[in-house]
Design a protein around this motif. Structure first.
Motif, mmCIF file in Angstrom:
data_model
loop_
_atom_site.group_PDB
_atom_site.id
_atom_site.type_symbol
_atom_site.label_atom_id
_atom_site.label_comp_id
_atom_site.label_asym_id
_atom_site.label_seq_id
_atom_site.Cartn_x
_atom_site.Cartn_y
_atom_site.Cartn_z
ATOM 1 N N ASP A 1 52.375 26.884 38.707
ATOM 2 C CA ASP A 1 53.582 26.155 38.334
ATOM 3 C C ASP A 1 53.287 24.866 37.576
ATOM 4 O OD1 ASP A 1 52.447 25.009 40.544
ATOM 5 O OD2 ASP A 1 54.252 25.031 41.782
ATOM 6 N N HIS A 2 51.996 24.561 37.365
ATOM 7 C CA HIS A 2 51.614 23.441 36.498
ATOM 8 C C HIS A 2 51.122 23.950 35.143
ATOM 9 C CE1 HIS A 2 52.073 20.662 39.818
ATOM 10 N NE2 HIS A 2 51.245 21.384 40.565
ATOM 11 N N ASN A 3 51.346 25.229 34.888
ATOM 12 C CA ASN A 3 50.955 25.895 33.641
ATOM 13 C C ASN A 3 49.432 25.928 33.453
ATOM 14 O OD1 ASN A 3 51.975 27.412 31.459
ATOM 15 N ND2 ASN A 3 51.576 25.722 30.056
ATOM 16 N N ARG A 4 48.686 25.869 34.553
ATOM 17 C CA ARG A 4 47.235 26.023 34.494
ATOM 18 C C ARG A 4 46.878 27.499 34.626
ATOM 19 N NH1 ARG A 4 45.088 22.588 39.470
ATOM 20 N NH2 ARG A 4 46.654 23.925 40.458
ATOM 21 N N VAL A 5 45.840 27.917 33.904
ATOM 22 C CA VAL A 5 45.297 29.256 34.138
ATOM 23 C C VAL A 5 44.454 29.174 35.403
ATOM 24 C CG1 VAL A 5 43.842 31.106 33.274
ATOM 25 C CG2 VAL A 5 45.290 29.833 31.694
ATOM 26 N N ILE A 6 44.872 29.885 36.437
ATOM 27 C CA ILE A 6 44.161 29.809 37.718
ATOM 28 C C ILE A 6 43.296 31.035 37.977
ATOM 29 C CG2 ILE A 6 45.892 28.301 38.755
ATOM 30 C CD1 ILE A 6 46.986 30.810 40.216
ATOM 31 N N GLU A 7 43.537 32.113 37.223
ATOM 32 C CA GLU A 7 42.751 33.331 37.457
ATOM 33 C C GLU A 7 42.782 34.217 36.228
ATOM 34 O OE1 GLU A 7 43.359 35.672 41.199
ATOM 35 O OE2 GLU A 7 43.769 37.330 39.826
ATOM 36 N N TYR A 8 41.646 34.820 35.946
ATOM 37 C CA TYR A 8 41.584 35.896 34.965
ATOM 38 C C TYR A 8 40.938 37.086 35.658
ATOM 39 C CZ TYR A 8 40.335 38.755 30.981
ATOM 40 O OH TYR A 8 40.214 39.820 30.117
ATOM 41 N N SER A 9 41.559 38.244 35.531
ATOM 42 C CA SER A 9 41.016 39.417 36.222
ATOM 43 C C SER A 9 41.039 40.639 35.319
ATOM 44 C CB SER A 9 41.818 39.715 37.498
ATOM 45 O OG SER A 9 43.144 40.099 37.177
ATOM 46 N N LYS A 10 40.118 41.548 35.618
ATOM 47 C CA LYS A 10 40.076 42.858 34.970
ATOM 48 C C LYS A 10 40.075 43.909 36.066
ATOM 49 C CE LYS A 10 36.364 41.888 32.490
ATOM 50 N NZ LYS A 10 35.263 42.024 31.504
ATOM 51 N N SER A 11 40.976 44.866 35.962
ATOM 52 C CA SER A 11 41.089 45.922 36.956
ATOM 53 C C SER A 11 40.884 47.269 36.282
ATOM 54 C CB SER A 11 42.476 45.872 37.623
ATOM 55 O OG SER A 11 42.641 46.974 38.498
ATOM 56 N N TYR A 12 39.804 47.955 36.674
ATOM 57 C CA TYR A 12 39.509 49.296 36.154
ATOM 58 C C TYR A 12 40.097 50.290 37.158
ATOM 59 C CZ TYR A 12 36.211 46.670 33.296
ATOM 60 O OH TYR A 12 35.638 45.765 32.436
ATOM 61 N N THR A 13 41.237 50.880 36.803
ATOM 62 C CA THR A 13 42.051 51.633 37.755
ATOM 63 C C THR A 13 42.122 53.105 37.381
ATOM 64 O OG1 THR A 13 43.414 49.657 38.114
ATOM 65 C CG2 THR A 13 44.320 51.757 38.857
ATOM 66 N N ARG A 14 41.949 53.964 38.377
ATOM 67 C CA ARG A 14 41.987 55.413 38.151
ATOM 68 C C ARG A 14 43.331 55.846 37.562
ATOM 69 N NH1 ARG A 14 39.694 58.477 43.415
ATOM 70 N NH2 ARG A 14 40.749 60.184 42.340
ATOM 71 N N GLY A 15 43.280 56.526 36.420
ATOM 72 C CA GLY A 15 44.502 57.004 35.792
ATOM 73 C C GLY A 15 45.146 58.156 36.538
#
Length: 242
Positions: free
Chosen positions: A217-231
């Motif tokens: 809510d302060h417009n900070r990037v708090i996390e970046y994630s990559k999810s490799y998910t079974r189709g």
């Protein structure tokens, strides 16, 4: 045999049966988690031989719509739907669908942000990130490999938190961090043989790659994630607004 809408009547019989079975799955006649009729019964019902039935079933097994269970039969696979407009982590999304989850931490620790992640978080390349790589399970079946990056100074005591017990959203709550929006991307990729083995797929199968940048809510990037998910275990919805 009834003519499937998606396949020409002159198509091979196994393709026609494949689409008949697919239609029954989509219409809910063959419900997720239940067994479809036996090969013998399908052969008798449609007046075809068992090898033709087996070819049709094999095609749907390869697509991930059906699953063979040794000694029990062929079952309809229940897919998990993910709404890309709803902000929530893996655990929250699965719990909302009454799916039992657990997490296995594959690796964790500190690393330099570098140019790429420094730009994502708006920090210096030499600043530190906390990196987590984990395996996510849904109803005891491995479904995704997650890679999560967090500015180290955001949660400075991450090393002492049991990441197999607490979700990232619970951890953020501990520190008064309030995720409010995210930017998600979607791609199709193939995994290395070792990663494919982790989620019980063939390395030639494609998986969904969800990239997610989360803001507070302060417009900070708090996390970046990559999810490799079974189709074969997940689909997704997108809502368009005027």
């Amino acid at each position: 045999m009834a003519k499937p809408a998606e396949v020409s009547y002159n198509a091979p019989i196994y393709l026609q049966l494949r689409e008949v079975v697919r239609s029954k799955i989509e219409d809910g006649e063959y419900a997720p988690g239940t067994a479809i009729p036996s090969e013998n019964l399908l052969a008798s019902t449609y007046g075809i031989n068992r090898l033709t039935v087996r070819s049709a079933i094999d095609a749907l097994v390869n697509e991930g719509l059906l699953k063979r269970v040794q000694g029990k039969g062929v079952y309809v696979v229940a897919q998990i739907e993910r709404d890309l407009e709803v902000l929530g982590g893996f655990t929250q999304t699965m719990n909302a669908k009454n799916v039992e989850t657990r997490r296995k931490i594959l690796s964790k620790g500190q690393r330099r942000a570098g140019e790429k992640y420094g730009a994502i978080f708006g920090i210096e390349p030499d600043d530190m990130l906390y990196f987590i790589r984990r395996l996510d399970y849904a109803d005891e079946e491995p479904i995704a490999i997650q890679e999560i990056y967090i500015p180290y100074n955001l949660v400075p005591k991450m090393e002492g938190i049991d990441l197999s017990v607490f979700s990232m959203y619970e951890i953020y709550k501990f520190y008064g961090i309030n995720p409010v929006r995210a930017w998600q991307t979607l791609d199709l990729v193939q995994l290395t043989q070792s990663d494919a083995r982790l989620i019980n797929i063939n390395k030639d199968q494609t998986v969904f790659l969800f990239g997610c940048t989360t803001y507070d809510d302060h417009n900070r990037v708090i996390e970046y994630s990559k999810s490799y998910t079974r189709g074969d275990k997940c689909n997704f919805t997108v809502h368009f607004h005027k």
